[in-house]
Design a protein around this motif. Structure first.
Motif, PDB file in Angstrom:
ATOM      1  N   ASP A  29     -11.836 -26.106  -7.334  1.00 42.94           N
ATOM      2  CA  ASP A  29     -12.372 -26.253  -5.994  1.00 42.94           C
ATOM      3  C   ASP A  29     -14.148 -25.900  -6.327  1.00 42.94           C
ATOM      4  N   ASN A  43     -16.869 -29.319  -0.810  1.00 40.42           N
ATOM      5  CA  ASN A  43     -17.071 -29.290   0.304  1.00 40.42           C
ATOM      6  C   ASN A  43     -18.547 -28.992   0.541  1.00 40.42           C
ATOM      7  N   PHE A  61      -5.700 -23.994   4.524  1.00 38.82           N
ATOM      8  CA  PHE A  61      -6.868 -23.042   4.100  1.00 38.82           C
ATOM      9  C   PHE A  61      -5.846 -21.636   4.042  1.00 38.82           C
ATOM     10  N   ARG A  75      -8.337 -18.174   4.366  1.00 39.18           N
ATOM     11  CA  ARG A  75      -9.069 -18.061   5.597  1.00 39.18           C
ATOM     12  C   ARG A  75      -8.205 -17.818   6.731  1.00 39.18           C
ATOM     13  N   SER A 118      -8.366 -22.962  -0.165  1.00 38.87           N
ATOM     14  CA  SER A 118      -8.785 -21.665   0.019  1.00 38.87           C
ATOM     15  C   SER A 118      -7.734 -20.374  -0.587  1.00 38.87           C
ATOM     16  N   ARG A 160      -7.323 -17.488  -3.363  1.00 42.27           N
ATOM     17  CA  ARG A 160      -8.277 -16.650  -3.539  1.00 42.27           C
ATOM     18  C   ARG A 160      -7.754 -15.788  -4.844  1.00 42.27           C
TER      19      ARG A 160
HETATM   20  O1  G3P Z   1     -11.004 -25.889  -0.043  1.00 38.52           O
HETATM   21  C1  G3P Z   1     -11.400 -25.189   0.740  1.00 38.52           C
HETATM   22  C2  G3P Z   1     -12.164 -24.014  -0.011  1.00 38.52           C
HETATM   23  O2  G3P Z   1     -13.101 -24.280  -0.539  1.00 38.52           O
HETATM   24  C3  G3P Z   1     -12.226 -22.862   1.089  1.00 38.52           C
HETATM   25  O3  G3P Z   1     -12.229 -21.759   0.322  1.00 38.52           O
HETATM   26  O4  G3P Z   1     -12.539 -19.524  -0.004  1.00 38.52           O
HETATM   27  O5  G3P Z   1     -14.125 -20.880   1.123  1.00 38.52           O
HETATM   28  O6  G3P Z   1     -12.118 -20.136   2.067  1.00 38.52           O
HETATM   29  P1  G3P Z   1     -12.688 -20.305   0.961  1.00 38.52           P
END
Ligand code: G3P
Length: 217
Positions: free
Chosen positions: A6, A28, A129, A132, A164, A166
């Protein structure tokens, strides 16, 4: 299980691609901003580094403009996967694009019902996600479990792309649940190879090998 990274940082993508472990890339608008580069140019470069799907996200909110943006993005390379938001307009766009054989990743998924709609719209990937979801007091991994159960109940082909993420425990739990794909920042993917006892073991072997006075080459 497929591994996507990502990021829109092409140096990181090249480094991970060289390991042979990378199956695709997700980007993104925030990651494009972080890269400081032109969207089309960076997506084109990424598509040349990896053979697998490279998600490029539309920014319009209405179906007609999303379709126009998708038309431009999918011309970049054959492995571009159009990323659309989980809204009614996004789902409509997903259906139209997948009917034409274009890969689509439906993003910003925060409920199993949303994931059900994406599967019915023919999405190639659904992106729940996890981090989040956790940040807001929900259980991100339970969301992955629920989507897995629902997709298996109806044999939907949509792949669960856990996003998302971590830390390594997120990856481990997603693998146990059976997510089809994980996408994580480069640092999290590299952390998967780390263990303190591996480092300690290497130190011990190196010290004892030095005492033998031998060389292999
Ligand atoms: O692929 C989705 C990701 O980029 C979101 O990650 O850590 O910004 O919630 P984050």
């Amino acid at each position: 299980m497929k591994f996507f990274v990502d990021t829109a940082d092409t140096a990181d993508i090249r480094e991970l691609a060289a390991t042979g472990l990378l199956d695709g890339v997700t980007t993104n608008p925030t990651l494009i901003h972080k890269s400081g580069r032109k969207f089309m140019e960076v997506v084109e470069e990424i598509c040349g580094i990896v053979d697998g799907p490279v998600s490029a996200e539309v920014v319009a909110l209405d179906h007609e403009t999303m379709m126009k943006e998708a038309e431009i993005l999918r011309k970049i390379a054959d492995n571009v996967c159009i990323k659309v938001p989980l809204t009614i307009d996004g789902l409509k766009t997903c259906k139209a694009l997948t009917d034409e054989g274009t890969l689509v990743n439906v993003t910003l998924c925060f409920s199993a019902n949303q994931a059900l709609l994406a599967a019915k719209a023919g999405a190639s990937f659904i992106s729940p996600f996890v981090g989040r979801h956790d940040d807001n007091g929900f259980d991100g991994l339970k969301l992955i479990e629920d989507i897995r159960l629902i997709y298996d109940n109806y044999q939907f082909d949509t792949e669960i792309l856990a996003a998302s993420l971590r830390h390594p425990i997120h990856v481990l739990e997603c693998a146990k649940i059976g997510a089809d794909v994980i996408t994580a920042p480069p640092a999290v993917i590299k952390m998967l190879s780390k263990h303190v006892l591996t480092d300690k073991g290497l130190e011990g072997f190196a010290a004892d090998w030095a005492k033998t006075g031998q060389t292999i080459i």
